[in-house]
Design a protein around this motif. Structure first.
Motif, PDB file in Angstrom:
ATOM      1  N   GLU A 222       0.844  -1.180   0.000  1.00 57.96           N
ATOM      2  CA  GLU A 222       0.000   0.000   0.000  1.00 57.96           C
ATOM      3  C   GLU A 222       0.887   1.241   0.000  1.00 57.96           C
ATOM      4  O   GLU A 222       1.659   1.454   0.919  1.00 57.96           O
ATOM      5  CB  GLU A 222      -0.897  -0.021   1.237  1.00 57.96           C
ATOM      6  CG  GLU A 222      -2.044   0.948   1.152  1.00 57.96           C
ATOM      7  CD  GLU A 222      -3.005   0.744   2.304  1.00 57.96           C
ATOM      8  OE1 GLU A 222      -2.677   1.196   3.408  1.00 57.96           O
ATOM      9  OE2 GLU A 222      -4.061   0.145   2.092  1.00 57.96           O
ATOM     10  N   CYS A 223       0.791   2.010  -1.059  1.00 55.05           N
ATOM     11  CA  CYS A 223       1.563   3.241  -1.173  1.00 55.05           C
ATOM     12  C   CYS A 223       0.693   4.416  -0.748  1.00 55.05           C
ATOM     13  O   CYS A 223      -0.520   4.399  -0.955  1.00 55.05           O
ATOM     14  CB  CYS A 223       2.022   3.428  -2.612  1.00 55.05           C
ATOM     15  SG  CYS A 223       3.028   2.044  -3.198  1.00 55.05           S
ATOM     16  N   LYS A 224       1.334   5.421  -0.174  1.00 57.59           N
ATOM     17  CA  LYS A 224       0.595   6.566   0.354  1.00 57.59           C
ATOM     18  C   LYS A 224       1.205   7.851  -0.181  1.00 57.59           C
ATOM     19  O   LYS A 224       2.419   7.959  -0.313  1.00 57.59           O
ATOM     20  CB  LYS A 224       0.663   6.546   1.884  1.00 57.59           C
ATOM     21  CG  LYS A 224      -0.054   7.711   2.556  1.00 57.59           C
ATOM     22  CD  LYS A 224      -0.180   7.500   4.044  1.00 57.59           C
ATOM     23  CE  LYS A 224       1.085   7.910   4.754  1.00 57.59           C
ATOM     24  NZ  LYS A 224       0.914   7.999   6.206  1.00 57.59           N
ATOM     25  N   ARG A 225       0.345   8.815  -0.499  1.00 55.92           N
ATOM     26  CA  ARG A 225       0.829  10.122  -0.935  1.00 55.92           C
ATOM     27  C   ARG A 225      -0.186  11.193  -0.548  1.00 55.92           C
ATOM     28  O   ARG A 225      -1.390  10.953  -0.586  1.00 55.92           O
ATOM     29  CB  ARG A 225       1.050  10.126  -2.443  1.00 55.92           C
ATOM     30  CG  ARG A 225       1.856  11.322  -2.926  1.00 55.92           C
ATOM     31  CD  ARG A 225       2.171  11.246  -4.410  1.00 55.92           C
ATOM     32  NE  ARG A 225       2.961  10.060  -4.741  1.00 55.92           N
ATOM     33  CZ  ARG A 225       3.220   9.690  -5.981  1.00 55.92           C
ATOM     34  NH1 ARG A 225       2.783  10.404  -7.010  1.00 55.92           N
ATOM     35  NH2 ARG A 225       3.938   8.601  -6.220  1.00 55.92           N
ATOM     36  N   ILE A 226       0.328  12.359  -0.190  1.00 53.15           N
ATOM     37  CA  ILE A 226      -0.526  13.509   0.120  1.00 53.15           C
ATOM     38  C   ILE A 226      -0.516  14.443  -1.079  1.00 53.15           C
ATOM     39  O   ILE A 226       0.552  14.759  -1.612  1.00 53.15           O
ATOM     40  CB  ILE A 226      -0.022  14.250   1.374  1.00 53.15           C
ATOM     41  CG1 ILE A 226      -0.090  13.341   2.588  1.00 53.15           C
ATOM     42  CG2 ILE A 226      -0.837  15.524   1.608  1.00 53.15           C
ATOM     43  CD1 ILE A 226       0.587  13.901   3.835  1.00 53.15           C
ATOM     44  N   PHE A 227      -1.710  14.868  -1.502  1.00 56.54           N
ATOM     45  CA  PHE A 227      -1.832  15.839  -2.588  1.00 56.54           C
ATOM     46  C   PHE A 227      -2.479  17.107  -2.052  1.00 56.54           C
ATOM     47  O   PHE A 227      -3.488  17.041  -1.347  1.00 56.54           O
ATOM     48  CB  PHE A 227      -2.717  15.291  -3.715  1.00 56.54           C
ATOM     49  CG  PHE A 227      -2.100  14.148  -4.466  1.00 56.54           C
ATOM     50  CD1 PHE A 227      -1.105  14.383  -5.406  1.00 56.54           C
ATOM     51  CD2 PHE A 227      -2.510  12.847  -4.239  1.00 56.54           C
ATOM     52  CE1 PHE A 227      -0.534  13.331  -6.104  1.00 56.54           C
ATOM     53  CE2 PHE A 227      -1.945  11.798  -4.934  1.00 56.54           C
ATOM     54  CZ  PHE A 227      -0.951  12.034  -5.871  1.00 56.54           C
ATOM     55  N   LYS A 228      -1.910  18.263  -2.409  1.00 59.40           N
ATOM     56  CA  LYS A 228      -2.569  19.538  -2.126  1.00 59.40           C
ATOM     57  C   LYS A 228      -3.305  19.930  -3.394  1.00 59.40           C
ATOM     58  O   LYS A 228      -2.711  19.981  -4.475  1.00 59.40           O
ATOM     59  CB  LYS A 228      -1.579  20.621  -1.740  1.00 59.40           C
ATOM     60  CG  LYS A 228      -2.303  21.932  -1.402  1.00 59.40           C
ATOM     61  CD  LYS A 228      -1.358  23.045  -1.039  1.00 59.40           C
ATOM     62  CE  LYS A 228      -2.170  24.291  -0.685  1.00 59.40           C
ATOM     63  NZ  LYS A 228      -1.296  25.437  -0.440  1.00 59.40           N
ATOM     64  N   VAL A 229      -4.586  20.185  -3.250  1.00 58.35           N
ATOM     65  CA  VAL A 229      -5.421  20.488  -4.416  1.00 58.35           C
ATOM     66  C   VAL A 229      -6.253  21.738  -4.190  1.00 58.35           C
ATOM     67  O   VAL A 229      -6.439  22.197  -3.054  1.00 58.35           O
ATOM     68  CB  VAL A 229      -6.341  19.284  -4.755  1.00 58.35           C
ATOM     69  CG1 VAL A 229      -5.546  18.121  -5.300  1.00 58.35           C
ATOM     70  CG2 VAL A 229      -7.131  18.843  -3.540  1.00 58.35           C
ATOM     71  N   HIS A 230      -6.746  22.268  -5.304  1.00 56.35           N
ATOM     72  CA  HIS A 230      -7.635  23.434  -5.254  1.00 56.35           C
ATOM     73  C   HIS A 230      -8.628  23.316  -6.397  1.00 56.35           C
ATOM     74  O   HIS A 230      -8.243  23.080  -7.551  1.00 56.35           O
ATOM     75  CB  HIS A 230      -6.825  24.728  -5.402  1.00 56.35           C
ATOM     76  CG  HIS A 230      -7.689  25.946  -5.414  1.00 56.35           C
ATOM     77  ND1 HIS A 230      -7.999  26.623  -6.569  1.00 56.35           N
ATOM     78  CD2 HIS A 230      -8.313  26.599  -4.403  1.00 56.35           C
ATOM     79  CE1 HIS A 230      -8.787  27.649  -6.274  1.00 56.35           C
ATOM     80  NE2 HIS A 230      -8.991  27.647  -4.962  1.00 56.35           N
TER      81      HIS A 230
END
Length: 196
Positions: A65-73
């Motif tokens: 399980e890979c994890k990533r944080i994305f900042k979006v708008h």
């Protein structure tokens, strides 16, 4: 050794092995007959354990399980599009959070896994007196995504970029978020330069 303890040990042996383990080898390790191993495997499968039989023996599939944080708008109306993009690529939307100048980090657990989950979430926002957490930061927010591979996360990142949803971090935001996003961004830029 009791049957329950033996089965737990059996599960542990299979989970730690990168190659299939034969029934005979398992029987020897656990000091039981091969038939007991066959019965234990059947019971473990009935309880929900995923154990695969191969010509070389038993193995459990690798779960990565890979994890990533994305900042979006994006706008309120584009929320459903964004969430569907994530789940359509096989990702789980673990949470949503914002980094507010006055209040700090505000987080909500989502665990959205399918279009049905997306639909239920969007309907709960539309039908209630609640609003999206991102409304406190003019549409800027973060999602933690879980996916079966880095390739899936890379594909999602590229689609977010194409749609204009990816956002830059600001100085006041938590350092760990800036580092996570900056690391991903610089990796993407290097890849795109290599392709040119």
């Amino acid at each position: 050794m009791k049957a329950g303890e033996r089965r737990e040990k059996l599960k542990k042996i299979l989970a730690q092995s990168a190659v299939p383990v034969s029934g005979s080898a398992l029987a020897k390790m656990l000091s039981v007959s091969r038939q007991v191993i066959v019965t234990d495997i059947a019971i473990l499968r009935a309880e929900g354990s995923e154990i695969i039989s191969t010509s070389q023996g038993y193995i459990t599939p690798e779960v990565r399980e890979c994890k990533r944080i994305f900042k979006v708008h994006h706008t309120r109306e584009e929320c459903e599009t964004e969430l569907n993009l994530f789940v359509d690529h096989g990702a789980i939307v673990k949470d949503v959070f914002v980094s507010h100048r006055a209040y700090g980090v505000l987080r909500g657990e989502l665990n959205i896994r399918s279009r049905l989950d997306v639909q239920e979430f969007v309907e709960s926002i539309r039908s209630g007196k609640s609003s999206l957490l991102s409304s406190t930061t003019e549409g800027y927010h973060y999602h933690t995504l879980l996916a079966p591979s880095e390739k899936v996360l890379d594909t999602i990142e590229n689609r977010l970029w194409e749609m204009g949803f990816l956002a830059k971090t600001l100085d006041y935001e938590p350092k760990e978020l800036q580092e996570n996003i900056q690391e991903r961004r610089s990796g993407s830029e290097e890849n795109s330069q290599a392709e040119e």
